[in-house]
Design an enzyme around this catalytic site. Structure first.
Site, mmCIF file in Angstrom:
data_model
loop_
_atom_site.group_PDB
_atom_site.id
_atom_site.type_symbol
_atom_site.label_atom_id
_atom_site.label_comp_id
_atom_site.label_asym_id
_atom_site.label_seq_id
_atom_site.Cartn_x
_atom_site.Cartn_y
_atom_site.Cartn_z
ATOM 1 C CG ASN A 1 4.479 -10.451 -8.394
ATOM 2 O OD1 ASN A 1 4.505 -11.681 -8.409
ATOM 3 N ND2 ASN A 1 5.013 -9.727 -7.421
ATOM 4 N NE ARG B 1 -9.423 4.826 1.177
ATOM 5 C CZ ARG B 1 -9.738 3.987 2.164
ATOM 6 N NH1 ARG B 1 -9.971 4.440 3.374
ATOM 7 N NH2 ARG B 1 -9.820 2.705 1.952
ATOM 8 N NE ARG C 1 -3.870 5.442 -2.438
ATOM 9 C CZ ARG C 1 -3.350 6.387 -1.651
ATOM 10 N NH1 ARG C 1 -2.219 6.980 -1.966
ATOM 11 N NH2 ARG C 1 -3.957 6.751 -0.557
ATOM 12 C CB ILE C 2 -6.041 0.893 1.730
ATOM 13 C CG1 ILE C 2 -4.753 0.381 2.382
ATOM 14 C CG2 ILE C 2 -7.257 0.239 2.371
ATOM 15 C CD1 ILE C 2 -4.599 0.741 3.828
ATOM 16 C CG HIS D 1 0.639 -10.341 1.893
ATOM 17 N ND1 HIS D 1 0.658 -8.982 2.119
ATOM 18 C CD2 HIS D 1 1.162 -10.921 3.000
ATOM 19 C CE1 HIS D 1 1.164 -8.755 3.320
ATOM 20 N NE2 HIS D 1 1.477 -9.911 3.875
HETATM 21 C C1 GRF Z 1 5.594 -7.896 -4.156
HETATM 22 O O1 GRF Z 1 6.469 -8.326 -3.147
HETATM 23 C C2 GRF Z 1 4.173 -8.205 -3.779
HETATM 24 O O2 GRF Z 1 4.035 -9.364 -3.035
HETATM 25 C C3 GRF Z 1 3.812 -7.006 -2.946
HETATM 26 O O3 GRF Z 1 4.451 -5.918 -3.574
HETATM 27 C C4 GRF Z 1 5.589 -6.383 -4.288
HETATM 28 C C5 GRF Z 1 5.434 -5.939 -5.706
HETATM 29 O O4 GRF Z 1 6.579 -6.214 -6.465
HETATM 30 N N1 GRF Z 1 2.382 -6.893 -2.817
HETATM 31 P P1 GRF Z 1 6.520 -6.036 -8.045
HETATM 32 O O5 GRF Z 1 6.082 -4.603 -8.324
HETATM 33 O O6 GRF Z 1 5.570 -7.043 -8.593
HETATM 34 O O7 GRF Z 1 7.933 -6.272 -8.499
#
Ligand code: GRF
Length: 204
Positions: A15, A66, A92-93, A110
């Site tokens: 991403n 944290r 991490r939260i 998500h």
């Molecule tokens: C993705 O599926 C995103 O939705 C989730 O963690 C994954 C990250 O994938 N939160 P990348 O590291 O972007 O390939």
């Protein structure tokens, strides 16, 4: 003027790559000024390096708690000049205090159509539930996990015989489409890059 953004990752960073590629296009309204990884061996750090973007690892285990970890994140983001934070597979939260500092300026992606399937293992949960349409959501981050206002969603079909891995791969393609779109919608809603360009993308 391109809006400076920070991207927080923990893993592969696909991403992040989608955001890097979008930012490289003429007229895209954002510029990545910092990548932070919670793991020092995350492949996403290499992607940042290849794109000549400042990147650093900030590891939870180097801090006593944290609050201290989140204070380090906050200081690094402020020092970079970033005005918007994109969580992209950041595992991490975050403390409520940190989230409140960035509320309205922090996005997450998500891998489910929220509010269905919060948390982890979303593809397995979707298959177990037997749903036929799955997808991904970009939303604002609020202190309650995976519950902030939705900015954009993209839907994909669940195919007969899908494994969680097969479904994850299909959803990931959709993620790469909507994260740059949702970011543009937040920072420059009037820009052409913020226009819905795919029929399966649904957003504000
Ligand atoms: C993705 O599926 C995103 O939705 C989730 O963690 C994954 C990250 O994938 N939160 P990348 O590291 O972007 O390939």
């Amino acid at each position: 003027m391109k809006k400076p953004i920070a991207v927080l990752i923990s893993g592969s960073g696909s991403n992040l790559q989608a955001l890097i590629d979008a930012c490289a296009k003429p007229g895209y309204p954002a510029k990545i000024v910092l990548v932070i990884s919670s793991k020092d061996d995350a492949y996403g750090l290499k992607r940042a390096e290849a794109a000549h973007i400042p990147a650093q690892a900030i590891r939870y285990k180097d801090y006593p708690d944290r609050d201290a970890f989140d204070a380090a994140l906050h200081a690094a983001i402020l020092a970079s000049g970033a005005e918007v934070v994109c969580l992209a597979g950041f595992m991490r939260i975050l403390t409520a205090g940190f989230v409140e500092k960035w509320q309205g300026r922090m996005l997450n992606i998500h891998p489910s159509l929220l509010p269905l399937f919060k948390g982890t293992d979303t593809h397995k949960a979707a298959l177990l539930a037997g749903i036929k349409i799955h997808g991904c959501t970009v939303h604002y981050v609020t202190p309650e996990m995976d519950s902030g206002p939705i900015i954009a969603q993209a839907a994909v079909r669940v195919m007969p015989g899908d494994t969680p891995q097969m479904l994850a791969a299909r959803v990931l393609e959709a993620e790469h489409l909507i994260y740059p779109l949702a970011l543009a919608r937040v920072i420059a809603p009037e820009s052409p890059q913020a226009a819905v360009s795919a029929t399966m993308v649904i957003g504000i």
